[in-house]
Design an enzyme around this catalytic site. Structure first.
Site, mmCIF file in Angstrom:
data_model
loop_
_atom_site.group_PDB
_atom_site.id
_atom_site.type_symbol
_atom_site.label_atom_id
_atom_site.label_comp_id
_atom_site.label_asym_id
_atom_site.label_seq_id
_atom_site.Cartn_x
_atom_site.Cartn_y
_atom_site.Cartn_z
ATOM 1 N N GLY A 9 0.828 -1.202 0.000
ATOM 2 C CA GLY A 9 0.000 0.000 0.000
ATOM 3 C C GLY A 9 0.856 1.244 0.000
ATOM 4 N N CYS A 10 0.355 2.298 0.600
ATOM 5 C CA CYS A 10 1.056 3.582 0.662
ATOM 6 C C CYS A 10 2.454 3.388 1.230
ATOM 7 C CB CYS A 10 0.260 4.552 1.537
ATOM 8 S SG CYS A 10 1.103 6.106 1.861
ATOM 9 N N PHE A 11 3.471 3.719 0.465
ATOM 10 C CA PHE A 11 4.831 3.437 0.925
ATOM 11 C C PHE A 11 5.285 4.290 2.090
ATOM 12 C CE2 PHE A 11 6.503 5.508 -3.318
ATOM 13 C CZ PHE A 11 6.059 6.763 -2.953
ATOM 14 N N CYS A 154 -0.363 6.158 7.860
ATOM 15 C CA CYS A 154 -0.728 6.144 6.439
ATOM 16 C C CYS A 154 -1.411 4.827 6.137
ATOM 17 C CB CYS A 154 0.531 6.331 5.590
ATOM 18 S SG CYS A 154 0.202 6.404 3.825
#
Length: 157
Positions: A9-11, A154
């Protein structure tokens, strides 16, 4: 030193998750698994490059095992949703373990079976296991993003 590459997902959040682990010496966020050379964030976010937002983890195998990093990977996201993490939707947010050698491949396959058998998740894990190809560093403003911007999370579970 050894290297592992994960996409979950969101790094930004994934990088922050791995940075807190003893034995992780360095992390870089970037793009991996696609078919476009040296892609930009603007291009990757369209979902048309085949790349996933990824984190390259350099670690000391005398302090932490690759298997322990895979456990951390499964703990930091929902590996049961294909092409999605929270509100981030698209193939660029898919769950992948990129292996760099045969030993990592075998460890990833074994851990996938182990985590499915644990019954931690309500549905089957859809994490892909792929040979690591080129890893392209993301733009500098993405590196250590949560540290730089004071954001707490995040989409990490």
């Amino acid at each position: 030193m050894a290297t592992a590459v994960f996409a979950a997902g969101c790094f930004w959040g994934v990088e922050a998750w791995f940075e807190r682990i003893n034995g992780v010496e360095q992390t870089r966020v970037g793009y991996s698994g696609g078919n476009v050379e040296s892609p930009s964030y603007e291009l990757v976010k369209t979902g048309k490059t085949g790349h996933a937002e990824s984190v390259k983890v350099d670690f000391d195998p005398e302090k932490i095992s690759y298997e322990a990093l895979i456990d951390a990977f499964f703990e930091c996201h929902n590996p049961t949703t294909r092409n999605r993490q929270g509100e981030d939707i698209g193939s660029q947010y898919r769950s992948i373990i990129f292996y760099t050698n045969e030993r990592q491949l075998q460890a990833a396959q074994q851990k996938l079976i182990e985590w499915n058998q644990k019954g931690v998740f309500k549905t089957e894990i859809v994490t892909e296991i792929e040979a690591a190809g080129p890893f392209y560093d993301a733009e500098e403003y993405h590196q250590k993003y949560l540290q730089k911007n004071g954001t707490a999370s995040c989409g990490i579970v």
